[in-house]
Design a protein around this motif. Structure first.
Motif, PDB file in Angstrom:
ATOM      1  N   SER A  16       0.850  -1.196   0.016  1.00 13.48           N
ATOM      2  CA  SER A  16      -0.059   0.072   0.005  1.00 13.48           C
ATOM      3  C   SER A  16       1.016   1.175  -0.054  1.00 13.48           C
ATOM      4  O   SER A  16       0.512   2.244  -0.653  1.00 13.48           O
ATOM      5  CB  SER A  16      -0.855  -0.119   1.204  1.00 13.48           C
ATOM      6  OG  SER A  16      -1.635   1.209   1.216  1.00 13.48           O
ATOM      7  N   ALA A  17       2.149   1.193   0.719  1.00 14.02           N
ATOM      8  CA  ALA A  17       2.735   2.452   0.884  1.00 14.02           C
ATOM      9  C   ALA A  17       3.785   2.443  -0.322  1.00 14.02           C
ATOM     10  O   ALA A  17       3.623   3.755  -0.906  1.00 14.02           O
ATOM     11  CB  ALA A  17       3.902   2.178   1.983  1.00 14.02           C
ATOM     12  N   LEU A  18       3.908   1.483  -1.214  1.00 17.66           N
ATOM     13  CA  LEU A  18       4.850   1.505  -2.215  1.00 17.66           C
ATOM     14  C   LEU A  18       3.701   2.170  -3.483  1.00 17.66           C
ATOM     15  O   LEU A  18       4.159   2.949  -4.243  1.00 17.66           O
ATOM     16  CB  LEU A  18       5.054   0.134  -2.687  1.00 17.66           C
ATOM     17  CG  LEU A  18       6.405  -0.240  -1.903  1.00 17.66           C
ATOM     18  CD1 LEU A  18       6.677  -1.817  -2.317  1.00 17.66           C
ATOM     19  CD2 LEU A  18       7.723   0.771  -2.230  1.00 17.66           C
ATOM     20  N   ILE A  21       3.548   5.945  -3.053  1.00 15.92           N
ATOM     21  CA  ILE A  21       4.786   6.643  -3.467  1.00 15.92           C
ATOM     22  C   ILE A  21       4.850   6.601  -5.134  1.00 15.92           C
ATOM     23  O   ILE A  21       4.941   7.642  -5.473  1.00 15.92           O
ATOM     24  CB  ILE A  21       6.058   5.562  -2.810  1.00 15.92           C
ATOM     25  CG1 ILE A  21       6.072   6.080  -1.357  1.00 15.92           C
ATOM     26  CG2 ILE A  21       7.268   6.391  -3.668  1.00 15.92           C
ATOM     27  CD1 ILE A  21       7.180   5.105  -0.759  1.00 15.92           C
ATOM     28  N   ARG A  22       4.402   5.474  -5.657  1.00 12.04           N
ATOM     29  CA  ARG A  22       4.151   5.659  -7.061  1.00 12.04           C
ATOM     30  C   ARG A  22       3.437   6.382  -7.732  1.00 12.04           C
ATOM     31  O   ARG A  22       3.672   7.226  -8.774  1.00 12.04           O
ATOM     32  CB  ARG A  22       3.855   4.050  -7.629  1.00 12.04           C
ATOM     33  CG  ARG A  22       5.032   3.016  -7.679  1.00 12.04           C
ATOM     34  CD  ARG A  22       4.643   1.912  -8.139  1.00 12.04           C
ATOM     35  NE  ARG A  22       5.517   0.660  -7.885  1.00 12.04           N
ATOM     36  CZ  ARG A  22       5.154  -0.486  -7.256  1.00 12.04           C
ATOM     37  NH1 ARG A  22       3.915  -0.675  -7.036  1.00 12.04           N
ATOM     38  NH2 ARG A  22       6.119  -1.279  -6.908  1.00 12.04           N
ATOM     39  N   ALA A  26       4.449   9.626  -9.843  1.00 14.74           N
ATOM     40  CA  ALA A  26       3.924   9.740 -11.210  1.00 14.74           C
ATOM     41  C   ALA A  26       3.155  11.229 -11.239  1.00 14.74           C
ATOM     42  O   ALA A  26       3.535  11.783 -12.439  1.00 14.74           O
ATOM     43  CB  ALA A  26       2.758   8.629 -11.631  1.00 14.74           C
ATOM     44  N   GLY A  27       2.616  11.642 -10.341  1.00 15.17           N
ATOM     45  CA  GLY A  27       1.995  12.864 -10.193  1.00 15.17           C
ATOM     46  C   GLY A  27       2.910  14.147 -10.451  1.00 15.17           C
ATOM     47  O   GLY A  27       2.832  14.951 -11.141  1.00 15.17           O
ATOM     48  N   GLY A  28       3.866  13.927  -9.737  1.00 13.48           N
ATOM     49  CA  GLY A  28       5.101  14.979  -9.667  1.00 13.48           C
ATOM     50  C   GLY A  28       5.763  15.158 -10.978  1.00 13.48           C
ATOM     51  O   GLY A  28       6.088  16.165 -11.422  1.00 13.48           O
ATOM     52  N   LEU A  29       6.062  13.941 -11.561  1.00 11.95           N
ATOM     53  CA  LEU A  29       6.827  13.917 -12.781  1.00 11.95           C
ATOM     54  C   LEU A  29       5.562  14.566 -14.069  1.00 11.95           C
ATOM     55  O   LEU A  29       6.200  15.263 -14.760  1.00 11.95           O
ATOM     56  CB  LEU A  29       7.013  12.455 -13.269  1.00 11.95           C
ATOM     57  CG  LEU A  29       8.211  11.713 -12.612  1.00 11.95           C
ATOM     58  CD1 LEU A  29       8.262  10.422 -12.955  1.00 11.95           C
ATOM     59  CD2 LEU A  29       9.657  12.796 -12.659  1.00 11.95           C
ATOM     60  N   THR A  30       4.491  14.159 -13.994  1.00 16.50           N
ATOM     61  CA  THR A  30       3.508  14.950 -14.682  1.00 16.50           C
ATOM     62  C   THR A  30       3.674  16.345 -14.654  1.00 16.50           C
ATOM     63  O   THR A  30       3.604  17.221 -15.601  1.00 16.50           O
ATOM     64  CB  THR A  30       2.275  14.194 -14.479  1.00 16.50           C
ATOM     65  OG1 THR A  30       2.178  12.847 -14.813  1.00 16.50           O
ATOM     66  CG2 THR A  30       1.197  15.033 -15.654  1.00 16.50           C
TER      67      THR A  30
END
Length: 145
Positions: A16-18, A21-22, A26-30
């Motif tokens: 759940s934690a992983l 984080i993913r 992904a949101g940050g890179l977008t």
């Protein structure tokens, strides 16, 4: 919260934690990709170079605008341009010095972006030393070791 310390609970919490984080990555890179793409859309491709205009030197500023009737400003001053969507303006070096701070390395070219419905600013690099101070040198000594 439960005090269950079984391996199944531990691995379920870890998965759940992983996942969280993913998603965050992904949101940050977008967001980073979008922020880097936005200035490229507003770029007018403006450039500046020194040219001869009569007995003096002039700064020729060229650029592109989507609307041929959109006004163009350089350092906040409205300028007359030649051309339609691809335009150019020749300004005396004295005029650029009046409109700029000493030692500036850029001018700001402003034009109206119809798609964004706002003015867009484009920082344009000036030729090296255009607004700088060149001291008189009595001599210059260069030594090689």
């Amino acid at each position: 919260m439960s005090n269950d310390t079984s391996p199944q609970t531990f691995f379920a919490m870890r998965r759940s934690a992983l996942r969280a984080i993913r998603k965050a990555l992904a949101g940050g890179l977008t967001a980073v990709a979008v922020l880097h793409a936005v200035p490229a859309l507003a770029d007018s491709g403006a450039e500046a170079k020194l040219v001869r205009c009569g007995a003096q030197s002039c700064l020729q500023v060229t650029g592109h605008r989507d609307d041929a009737s959109a006004p163009v400003r350089i350092n906040g001053h409205l300028v007359a341009v030649q051309g339609q969507r691809n335009w150019r303006a020749n300004l005396s070096v004295g005029t650029i010095k009046e409109w700029s701070a000493p030692f500036d390395r850029h001018i700001v070219v402003t034009s109206y972006d119809a798609a964004a419905q706002r003015d867009t600013d484009d920082k344009v690099r000036l030729p090296i030393g255009l607004l700088g101070h060149v001291p008189d040198l009595a001599s210059l000594v260069i030594t090689l070791d």
